[in-house]
Design an enzyme around this catalytic site. Structure first.
Site, PDB file in Angstrom:
ATOM      1  N   SER A   2       0.538   5.523  -1.668  1.00  0.00           N
ATOM      2  CA  SER A   2       1.879   5.659  -2.253  1.00  0.00           C
ATOM      3  C   SER A   2       2.600   4.316  -2.295  1.00  0.00           C
ATOM      4  CB  SER A   2       2.717   6.666  -1.459  1.00  0.00           C
ATOM      5  OG  SER A   2       3.152   6.130  -0.213  1.00  0.00           O
ATOM      6  N   SER A   3       2.324   3.444  -1.323  1.00  0.00           N
ATOM      7  CA  SER A   3       3.030   2.154  -1.311  1.00  0.00           C
ATOM      8  C   SER A   3       2.595   1.298  -2.494  1.00  0.00           C
ATOM      9  CB  SER A   3       2.813   1.414   0.016  1.00  0.00           C
ATOM     10  OG  SER A   3       1.455   1.096   0.223  1.00  0.00           O
TER      11      SER A   3
ATOM     12  N   TYR B  71      -4.023  -0.055  12.384  1.00  0.00           N
ATOM     13  CA  TYR B  71      -4.611  -0.763  11.256  1.00  0.00           C
ATOM     14  C   TYR B  71      -4.656  -2.259  11.551  1.00  0.00           C
ATOM     15  CZ  TYR B  71      -5.412  -1.792   6.274  1.00  0.00           C
ATOM     16  OH  TYR B  71      -5.939  -2.210   5.082  1.00  0.00           O
TER      17      TYR B  71
ATOM     18  N   ASP C  68      -5.825  -0.983  -2.772  1.00  0.00           N
ATOM     19  CA  ASP C  68      -4.881   0.018  -3.282  1.00  0.00           C
ATOM     20  C   ASP C  68      -4.125  -0.497  -4.503  1.00  0.00           C
ATOM     21  OD1 ASP C  68      -5.727   1.488  -1.149  1.00  0.00           O
ATOM     22  OD2 ASP C  68      -3.770   1.652  -0.171  1.00  0.00           O
TER      23      ASP C  68
ATOM     24  N   SER D  46      -0.040   8.634   3.758  1.00  0.00           N
ATOM     25  CA  SER D  46      -1.180   9.527   3.952  1.00  0.00           C
ATOM     26  C   SER D  46      -2.490   8.930   3.479  1.00  0.00           C
ATOM     27  CB  SER D  46      -0.932  10.838   3.206  1.00  0.00           C
ATOM     28  OG  SER D  46       0.250  11.414   3.686  1.00  0.00           O
TER      29      SER D  46
HETATM   30  P1  ADP Z   1       0.332   4.998   1.870  1.00  0.00           P
HETATM   31  O1  ADP Z   1       0.406   3.850   0.947  1.00  0.00           O
HETATM   32  O2  ADP Z   1      -1.069   5.323   2.259  1.00  0.00           O
HETATM   33  O3  ADP Z   1       1.042   6.210   1.363  1.00  0.00           O
HETATM   34  P2  ADP Z   1       1.844   3.222   3.547  1.00  0.00           P
HETATM   35  O4  ADP Z   1       2.218   3.263   4.978  1.00  0.00           O
HETATM   36  O5  ADP Z   1       1.096   2.055   3.050  1.00  0.00           O
HETATM   37  O6  ADP Z   1       1.044   4.575   3.238  1.00  0.00           O
HETATM   38  O7  ADP Z   1       3.138   3.324   2.654  1.00  0.00           O
HETATM   39  C1  ADP Z   1       4.070   4.345   2.841  1.00  0.00           C
HETATM   40  C2  ADP Z   1       5.467   3.781   2.722  1.00  0.00           C
HETATM   41  O8  ADP Z   1       5.704   3.291   1.391  1.00  0.00           O
HETATM   42  C3  ADP Z   1       6.547   4.822   2.930  1.00  0.00           C
HETATM   43  O9  ADP Z   1       6.808   5.009   4.311  1.00  0.00           O
HETATM   44  C4  ADP Z   1       7.717   4.208   2.183  1.00  0.00           C
HETATM   45  O10 ADP Z   1       8.337   3.213   2.958  1.00  0.00           O
HETATM   46  C5  ADP Z   1       7.033   3.520   1.004  1.00  0.00           C
HETATM   47  N1  ADP Z   1       7.027   4.404  -0.185  1.00  0.00           N
HETATM   48  C6  ADP Z   1       5.960   4.845  -0.849  1.00  0.00           C
HETATM   49  N2  ADP Z   1       6.307   5.628  -1.898  1.00  0.00           N
HETATM   50  C7  ADP Z   1       7.644   5.670  -1.893  1.00  0.00           C
HETATM   51  C8  ADP Z   1       8.622   6.323  -2.709  1.00  0.00           C
HETATM   52  N3  ADP Z   1       8.287   7.097  -3.744  1.00  0.00           N
HETATM   53  N4  ADP Z   1       9.928   6.153  -2.395  1.00  0.00           N
HETATM   54  C9  ADP Z   1      10.276   5.368  -1.362  1.00  0.00           C
HETATM   55  N5  ADP Z   1       9.414   4.743  -0.561  1.00  0.00           N
HETATM   56  C10 ADP Z   1       8.104   4.882  -0.806  1.00  0.00           C
HETATM   57 MG    MG Z   2      -0.105   1.883   1.409  1.00  0.00          MG
END
Ligand code: ADP
Ligand code: MG
Length: 346
Positions: A99-100, A193, A144, A95
């Site tokens: 999170s990654s 992207y 990030d 989002s």
């Molecule tokens: P963002 O970093 O903006 O959230 P990204 O596409 O860069 O979006 O990263 C999202 C991906 O990172 C998820 O689809 C998953 O593969 C991985 N990921 C992130 N957080 C977690 C988590 N807590 N557990 C497992 N995988 C995760």
């Molecule tokens: Mg990311």
């Protein structure tokens, strides 16, 4: 806060940390296996596994974990044994709220502790970045990972992604940040992207510079002569870099109206020139900008869904967030989530 799609162009960024956290629990094993659980990515599933030292991309979330141990190895840090890992998080996945990076940085901090690795926070950010670009294959900039490893709440991190120079800029107490997740996660963000990144590289090539960072507003005439859409893409990057510089100045001087105008201009540029917004995100931004007292609002993160941020006078964040989210939900039928202020109802 501001500085979007500038990091992979060697440019300037100004992120801050949100209160949401990713947590890892780790235990040493006797063999070289890594067993992985994530309550977000794999609810109720059996653990996934791989052999540390024999990392192979498989196309799911474990690539981020494998990427971290592969990237540690490439940097000269070999783990003596494998580990069990359990991940939980409050950050919505995919989002634009990083999170990654949070997963990579949390894991690296955990491994640093577990195996006594001599890693400083900037090295952790760099290794995390390599994990994502070299192993996962997502051609992201370094913002990030640096924000996740070194950012603090109520402080903006002014980062030059070329020199990696960092300055911390306090966020004035008079300012509150609202973050609302649109409820839209775009699966294809990765593909778009990559297209944007290639467009930027092509624009730089045509203009005879190593990176768009090497241009400034004095070059806008030359940029306008590029074929479309390259002219618009390059114009976003060049004007966004300039907005970051001015935003830092405005933040330091407490010129909040000026800062807000830059935030609004950033959104207009991301929507028009860089074409990474969506109708829902535009509506959220519009609703936030229309709230009395709001200094400015923009999409935050790579775009194609995700979240917006708004800068509002202190004490007003809760009210603004609730009104905007309620109206957005009624109009679009989507389910927004107020991420900040944290105590706002979800
Ligand atoms: P963002 O970093 O903006 O959230 P990204 O596409 O860069 O979006 O990263 C999202 C991906 O990172 C998820 O689809 C998953 O593969 C991985 N990921 C992130 N957080 C977690 C988590 N807590 N557990 C497992 N995988 C995760
Ligand atoms: Mg990311």
């Amino acid at each position: 806060l501001i500085g979007e799609h500038t990091d992979y162009n060697g440019g300037l960024v100004l992120p801050t940390a949100t209160p949401q956290r990713t947590r890892v629990e780790l235990a040493r094993r006797r063999d070289s296996t890594a067993r992985l659980w994530s309550s977000e990515a794999d609810p109720a599933a059996a653990p996934r596994a791989y052999a540390v030292g024999d990392e192979q991309p498989v196309g799911n979330w474990t690539d981020y974990v494998q990427g971290v141990t592969a990237s540690l190895h490439a940097s000269g840090y070999d783990l003596p044994v494998g580990f069990d890992l359990r991940v939980t998080t409050e950050i919505p996945l995919g989002s634009g709220l990083a999170s990654s990076a949070a997963l990579e940085v949390a894991l690296l901090r955990g491994l640093r502790l577990l195996f006594d690795l001599p890693l400083d926070d900037l090295t952790i950010a760099t290794i995390a970045h390599h994990a994502e670009t070299d192993f996962v294959g997502a051609p992201v900039g370094v913002m990030d990972q640096v924000a996740s490893s070194m950012g603090e709440e109520q402080t903006a991190l002014y980062l030059d992604t070329r020199s990696m120079a960092i300055a911390r800029v306090p966020i004035p107490e008079a300012l509150e940040i609202v973050v609302i997740h649109s409820g839209i996660v775009h699966q294809h963000a990765g593909g778009e992207y990559t297209v944007r990144r290639r467009e930027c590289e092509r624009a730089a090539e045509l203009l005879g510079v190593a990176q768009l960072r090497d241009l400034d507003e004095a070059d806008l005439d030359r940029i306008a002569a590029l074929p479309e859409p390259l002219a618009r893409r390059a114009r976003h990057v060049v004007t966004e870099n300039a907005r970051v510089v001015t935003a830092v100045m405005a933040l330091r001087r407490g010129e909040l109206a000026r800062l807000g105008a830059l935030i609004n201009a950033s959104h207009a540029s991301l929507r028009g020139d860089f074409a990474v917004s969506t109708p829902e995100i535009d509506r959220l931004v519009e609703l936030a900008q229309a709230e009395p007292g709001v200094y400015g609002a923009r999409l935050t993160g790579g775009g194609f869904g995700g979240a917006i941020l708004a800068l509002v006078p202190v004490e007003q964040g809760h009210g603004v967030a609730m009104r905007v989210a309620t109206r957005y939900a009624a109009e679009t039928g989507k389910r927004p989530t107020v991420m900040m202020p944290r105590d706002a109802a979800r």
